[in-house]
Design a protein around this motif. Sequence first.
Motif, short mmCIF file in Angstrom:
data_model
loop_
_atom_site.label_atom_id
_atom_site.label_comp_id
_atom_site.label_asym_id
_atom_site.label_seq_id
_atom_site.Cartn_x
_atom_site.Cartn_y
_atom_site.Cartn_z
N ILE A 177 3.81 18.52 0.73
CA ILE A 177 3.88 18.17 -0.69
C ILE A 177 2.53 18.38 -1.36
O ILE A 177 2.46 18.84 -2.51
CB ILE A 177 4.39 16.72 -0.86
CG1 ILE A 177 5.81 16.61 -0.31
CG2 ILE A 177 4.35 16.29 -2.32
CD1 ILE A 177 6.39 15.23 -0.31
N VAL A 178 1.45 18.08 -0.65
CA VAL A 178 0.11 18.31 -1.21
C VAL A 178 -0.08 19.80 -1.49
O VAL A 178 -0.57 20.19 -2.56
CB VAL A 178 -0.98 17.79 -0.25
CG1 VAL A 178 -2.36 18.21 -0.70
CG2 VAL A 178 -0.89 16.27 -0.12
N ASN A 179 0.34 20.64 -0.54
CA ASN A 179 0.23 22.09 -0.75
C ASN A 179 1.09 22.55 -1.91
O ASN A 179 0.69 23.42 -2.70
CB ASN A 179 0.63 22.84 0.52
CG ASN A 179 -0.40 22.68 1.62
OD1 ASN A 179 -1.56 22.39 1.36
ND2 ASN A 179 0.03 22.86 2.86
N GLN A 180 2.28 21.96 -2.04
CA GLN A 180 3.17 22.29 -3.15
C GLN A 180 2.50 21.92 -4.48
O GLN A 180 2.54 22.70 -5.45
CB GLN A 180 4.50 21.56 -3.00
CG GLN A 180 5.46 21.82 -4.13
CD GLN A 180 6.69 20.92 -4.07
OE1 GLN A 180 6.71 19.92 -3.36
NE2 GLN A 180 7.71 21.29 -4.82
N ILE A 181 1.90 20.75 -4.54
CA ILE A 181 1.25 20.29 -5.78
C ILE A 181 0.11 21.22 -6.17
O ILE A 181 -0.01 21.65 -7.32
CB ILE A 181 0.76 18.84 -5.63
CG1 ILE A 181 1.95 17.89 -5.54
CG2 ILE A 181 -0.17 18.44 -6.77
CD1 ILE A 181 1.58 16.47 -5.17
N THR A 182 -0.72 21.57 -5.19
CA THR A 182 -1.86 22.45 -5.52
C THR A 182 -1.39 23.84 -5.93
O THR A 182 -1.95 24.43 -6.86
CB THR A 182 -2.83 22.55 -4.32
OG1 THR A 182 -2.11 22.95 -3.16
CG2 THR A 182 -3.51 21.22 -4.07
N GLU A 224 -3.97 11.99 -8.42
CA GLU A 224 -4.79 11.57 -7.27
C GLU A 224 -4.86 12.67 -6.22
O GLU A 224 -5.92 12.92 -5.64
CB GLU A 224 -4.23 10.28 -6.65
CG GLU A 224 -4.44 9.05 -7.51
CD GLU A 224 -3.78 7.81 -6.92
OE1 GLU A 224 -3.14 7.91 -5.83
OE2 GLU A 224 -3.87 6.75 -7.55
N VAL A 225 -3.73 13.34 -5.97
CA VAL A 225 -3.73 14.43 -4.99
C VAL A 225 -4.62 15.56 -5.46
O VAL A 225 -5.42 16.11 -4.69
CB VAL A 225 -2.28 14.93 -4.75
CG1 VAL A 225 -2.28 16.25 -3.98
CG2 VAL A 225 -1.47 13.88 -4.02
N PRO A 266 0.84 -1.20 0.00
CA PRO A 266 0.00 0.00 0.00
C PRO A 266 0.88 1.25 0.00
O PRO A 266 1.96 1.27 0.57
CB PRO A 266 -0.79 -0.11 1.31
CG PRO A 266 -0.03 -1.06 2.15
CD PRO A 266 0.70 -1.97 1.22
N GLN A 267 0.38 2.29 -0.66
CA GLN A 267 1.15 3.51 -0.79
C GLN A 267 1.18 4.27 0.52
O GLN A 267 0.24 4.23 1.31
CB GLN A 267 0.56 4.40 -1.87
CG GLN A 267 0.69 3.85 -3.26
CD GLN A 267 0.08 4.81 -4.28
OE1 GLN A 267 -0.66 5.70 -3.93
NE2 GLN A 267 0.41 4.59 -5.53
N LYS A 268 2.29 4.95 0.75
CA LYS A 268 2.39 5.79 1.93
C LYS A 268 1.59 7.06 1.67
O LYS A 268 1.52 7.54 0.54
CB LYS A 268 3.84 6.15 2.19
CG LYS A 268 4.71 4.99 2.55
CD LYS A 268 6.12 5.46 2.79
CE LYS A 268 7.03 4.29 3.08
NZ LYS A 268 8.43 4.72 3.26
N PRO A 269 0.99 7.61 2.69
CA PRO A 269 0.28 8.88 2.49
C PRO A 269 1.27 9.98 2.15
O PRO A 269 2.40 9.99 2.62
CB PRO A 269 -0.40 9.12 3.83
CG PRO A 269 0.35 8.29 4.82
CD PRO A 269 0.90 7.13 4.06
N ILE A 270 0.82 10.88 1.32
CA ILE A 270 1.67 12.00 0.90
C ILE A 270 1.57 13.11 1.92
O ILE A 270 0.48 13.45 2.38
CB ILE A 270 1.24 12.48 -0.50
CG1 ILE A 270 1.40 11.33 -1.50
CG2 ILE A 270 2.05 13.68 -0.94
CD1 ILE A 270 0.87 11.62 -2.87
N HIS A 271 2.71 13.64 2.30
CA HIS A 271 2.78 14.65 3.35
C HIS A 271 2.02 15.91 2.93
O HIS A 271 1.95 16.26 1.75
CB HIS A 271 4.25 14.97 3.62
CG HIS A 271 4.46 15.67 4.92
ND1 HIS A 271 4.35 17.03 5.05
CD2 HIS A 271 4.76 15.19 6.16
CE1 HIS A 271 4.58 17.37 6.30
NE2 HIS A 271 4.84 16.27 6.99
N ALA A 272 1.49 16.60 3.92
CA ALA A 272 0.66 17.79 3.66
C ALA A 272 1.45 18.89 2.96
O ALA A 272 0.90 19.63 2.14
CB ALA A 272 0.09 18.31 4.97
#
Length: 119
Positions: A79-84, A109-110, A71-77
């Motif tokens: 990195i999520v902010n960086q992606i958005t 997915e993010v 199972p995939q590890k959750p992506i850190h918040a």
Amino acid sequence: MDIPLILLSIGVLAVILSFFVGNKTRAIDDELESVSISLHHETSNLKKRVRLLEEELMVASPAPEPIAVAPQKPIHAIIVNQITSLHKQGYTIPEIAKRASLSEREVTEVLHSKGVRLS
């Protein structure tokens, strides 16, 4: 002069007595050596048995099952902010994936989880 002579004679007498009395440690040393040798032989025999059992298990074991995808590890918040924020700045998904060190699928997915619609 009498005291040095007495001490010298006591010393010579102690040395002569030590030759006759000191054999107890030799018996203990011999017993310890025999125990050590028997322990070495037993350990060697056990290693041989384990090796034979491992070989039997290798021969008799069925084909291994395919490895399940972890199972995939959750992506850190962060990195999520960086992606958005990169998406809002107009970067494409391959560019965002390269900058965030993620796969393109993970980036999409993010973005979907944040409610971003991709065209």
